[in-house]
Each structure stands twice: as C-alpha cells, then as structure tokens.
Design a protein around this motif. Structure first.
Motif, PDB file in Angstrom:
ATOM      1  N   ARG A  48       8.167  -2.708   7.102  1.00 37.50           N
ATOM      2  CA  ARG A  48       7.052  -2.100   6.378  1.00 37.50           C
ATOM      3  C   ARG A  48       5.932  -3.111   6.161  1.00 37.50           C
ATOM      4  NH1 ARG A  48      11.577   0.275   3.771  1.00 37.50           N
ATOM      5  NH2 ARG A  48      11.655   2.530   4.126  1.00 37.50           N
ATOM      6  N   ASP A  53       6.593   1.160   9.851  1.00 32.87           N
ATOM      7  CA  ASP A  53       6.913   2.492   9.350  1.00 32.87           C
ATOM      8  C   ASP A  53       5.779   3.491   9.584  1.00 32.87           C
ATOM      9  OD1 ASP A  53       5.412   0.995   7.560  1.00 32.87           O
ATOM     10  OD2 ASP A  53       6.089   2.138   5.832  1.00 32.87           O
ATOM     11  N   HIS A 217      11.563  10.386  12.261  1.00 31.68           N
ATOM     12  CA  HIS A 217      10.464   9.425  12.054  1.00 31.68           C
ATOM     13  C   HIS A 217       9.593   9.267  13.294  1.00 31.68           C
ATOM     14  CE1 HIS A 217      12.000   7.990   8.143  1.00 31.68           C
ATOM     15  NE2 HIS A 217      13.196   8.170   8.683  1.00 31.68           N
TER      16      HIS A 217
END
Length: 387
Positions: A48, A53, A217
C-alpha cells in the motif's frame, strides 16, 4: 562428439550454486506471494505504501512467460552483433541445442514423477513446474553459460560449418511453419471475435461479472463478450487493452456464471494466456522432440486444473458436482492462445477426478525451489559446446 570433463573451478562452481540458489529463492518467494493472494491474503502495508493496492492484484509468478520468447527472438541479433559471421551462428545453434537439452531433461523428469506430484502437491505447483523453462530469460541474460563460464559444457560437439548451417535452416523452417500455424489460428480467432462477438447486454450478468472482478481485486475493467461459434467460455488477450472473457450464446444460472467467472478471472490474473503462448513457442522451438509435445499437453491440463483447484477450494460436494456437470456440458478444444473453461475429451477423466477429490495437498513451494535449483545447475553444466 567427444565427452569432455572440465576441470572444476571452485570459484565458478560457488558462483553457479549461488546463482541457482538465488533464482530458486526468488521463485519460492514469488510463488508463495501469489498463493497467498489466491487464498485470501490482502496487500501488505508495504504494498500500500507503494500504491500496489490501486492496481490489479495479479498472481503471475515471477515474470511473464512471454519474456523467454522475446529474449530468444532478440538473441540472434545480439549474437551476430557481438560475434559476427559464422561464430555468431555457432553460438545461436549452441543455445538452441542447450535449451532443448535442458528442457527435455526437465520435462522427462516431470513426466516420470507427474503422478506422484499430483498426489502430494497442489495443481498450482504442478502447473508452475512446467513453466520453469520460461524463467530462463533472466538466467540467460545474467548467468549465461555461453558468456559467463569458460568451460561449462560436459559435451563438446564438432559440427562442420556446412552441416551447422543446414541444421539451422531446417530448424528455422520447422519453427516458422509450426509457430506460424499457431499464430495464424490465434489471429483468425481474434479477427472473428472482432467481427461477430457482441458485448454482454444483460445487466444481471454484468453485475455478477463486476462483483467477481471486485472480489479478486481487479481494478482494470475486463470486457465480457458473447460469441455464437463456441461451446465453452474462454479468456483471450495478452495486454490490459486486449484481454476479454467470451461466453457462448446460451443461458446460465447465477451460480454457474459465478463459477465460470471465477475460473476465467483467475486465468487472467495469472496471465495464463501468456503461458499458452509460451507452450506454443516451446512446442515450435522443439518441434523435432515428441517428448516436449507430450509434456506440453500435460502442462495444459495442469493449468486448467490449477484454476479448478482455487475456485473449489472451499466447495462442498454439491458445488463440486455442479462444477463437474458444467465442465461436461461444455467440453471443447481450446483454440488459439486462450484459456478454456472446459477441455478436450481425452483429458476429461483426469480433470473430473481432480474436481471431485477433496484431499489436502501441499502448496509445493519447496518442491518448486528444488526443481528450479536443479534446472539452473543443469543449464550451466549439462550443455553442449559447439566448436
């Protein structure tokens, strides 16, 4: 051909072992990370921090399988620049022989132990083992035995220039003919899709498609198309702009759609369409070696079963039966560099047995690291020097 036992240089041997251990560790780390993503792990705080992400959660192991074909296509140019005239051709001929030799040894070993590997290790590990030759690109560039080791080969082959040129020409004709056929079939399918495939128009189906992408994702939207001339769903495309999932012109229940979408989206996250292109490239590169063709058919089966495995990881018997019926009702051959939900009839028995079995297997990280270590050691020393 004469057998030559080179004098062992302990410094070079240490560097070779170090290189093999380093690449084995890199493979193990990448595989473990991809395995975690596919089984519920989220991005780490470090991911992140660097903005990972915000991108697709891809599960490609180490590098794309397309890297090796690209390196091999560039190598003749680089070799002819660095070693012009007949020496450059000799070095390229040497690379062809050594890649074939090392890949044949690996695939012969895998074919011999495949029943054992499938019994004790995950289908994902078995599918990855067939892709080990695709990871040679970094080894060839950084630790190539042609440029790095002074005497790496066990076999020294004295090939007259005329014979070497004739063999190279024969190999090139076979490679171009076979890979050209694979490429033509793929491009023909792409052209047919661009002309007759239509975007999915059902809002209910598109909602399920979007939900499954978000669950894995995947941030970059992937088109969902309908195409009349197919029996089984498949995925196609090698870049974010060209990849898509294609469905036949038939109705599916919501549960069936979710199973199909999960299977194909896992293929796309792994870039398995690139793996299919690599299999075609390897078959064309080793067109004269029947063992490689047999091995690559097994590899394609393991590639499909590895997606079945992750889709059905927490499935009960009822869901497994539903999935097996879905496979049976859509049996078809894959066409082009595509991943296909179903499979050819000759491998249905193996595929269905894997779907219905619920036994626990090891992820296979250590097994893959061991194979990678041995593969690199073989590539350095089980080789041929052309003089």
């Amino acid at each position: 051909m004469t057998i030559h036992i080179p004098k062992i240089d302990h410094t070079q041997l240490f560097l070779h072992i170090y290189a093999a251990a380093l690449f084995a560790f890199m493979l193990g780390w990448s595989y473990k990370r991809a395995w975690g993503f596919e089984h519920g792990n989220d991005f780490s705080s470090q991911d992140r921090l660097y903005g990972a992400d915000t991108r697709d959660m891809n599960t490609t192991i180490w590098v794309s399988p397309l890297c090796l074909p690209i390196v091999f296509l560039l190598n003749p140019i680089l070799l002819l620049i660095s070693a012009p005239n007949e020496r450059g051709l000799a070095l390229f001929f040497e690379e062809i022989v050594n890649f074939t030799l090392t890949t044949t040894v690996l695939y012969a070993l895998l074919l011999a132990v495949t029943p054992l590997l499938r019994r004790h290790f995950s289908a994902r590990a078995c599918a990855t083992a067939w892709l080990l030759p695709s990871m040679l690109c970094g080894i060839m560039v950084v630790f190539s035995p042609i440029s790095y080791y002074s005497e790496p080969s066990v076999f020294t082959l004295d090939v007259p220039e005329v014979l070497r040129t004739a063999l190279l020409l024969l190999w090139a004709i076979g490679f171009i003919a076979i890979f050209g056929r694979f490429l033509y079939r793929h491009l023909r399918l792409r052209r047919q899709l661009s002309r007759t495939a239509t975007p999915e128009c059902s809002e209910d189906v598109l909602t399920i498609w979007k939900e499954e992408q978000e669950a894995l994702h995947l941030k970059t939207p992937i088109p969902l198309m309908r195409y009349a001339d197919i029996r089984s769903p498949f995925s196609i495309g090698h870049t974010k702009k060209t990849r898509m999932c294609v469905l036949p012109m038939r109705a599916y229940t919501e549960h069936e759609l979710r199973l199909i979408f999960r299977h194909e989206l896992h293929h796309l996250r792994r870039r398995d369409t690139d793996s299919k292109l690599f299999f075609a490239f390897t078959a064309a590169f080793c067109w004269y070696n029947p063992l490689v063709w047999i091995a690559l058919r097994q590899a394609a089966d393991d590639l499909e079963l590895s997606c079945d495995e992750v889709v059905l990881a927490d499935a009960d018997e009822k869901e497994r039966n539903c999935y097996a019926n879905l496979i049976l009702n859509t049996a078809a051959e894959a066409n082009g560099f595509t991943t296909c939900l179903s499979t050819r009839a000759s491998s249905l028995r193996y595929r269905l047995r894997g779907i219905m079995q619920t036994r626990t297997t090891s992820a296979g990280t250590l097994m893959l690291m061991t194979l990678m270590f041995l593969f690199i050691m073989c590539y350095g020393y089980l080789s041929v020097r052309i003089i």
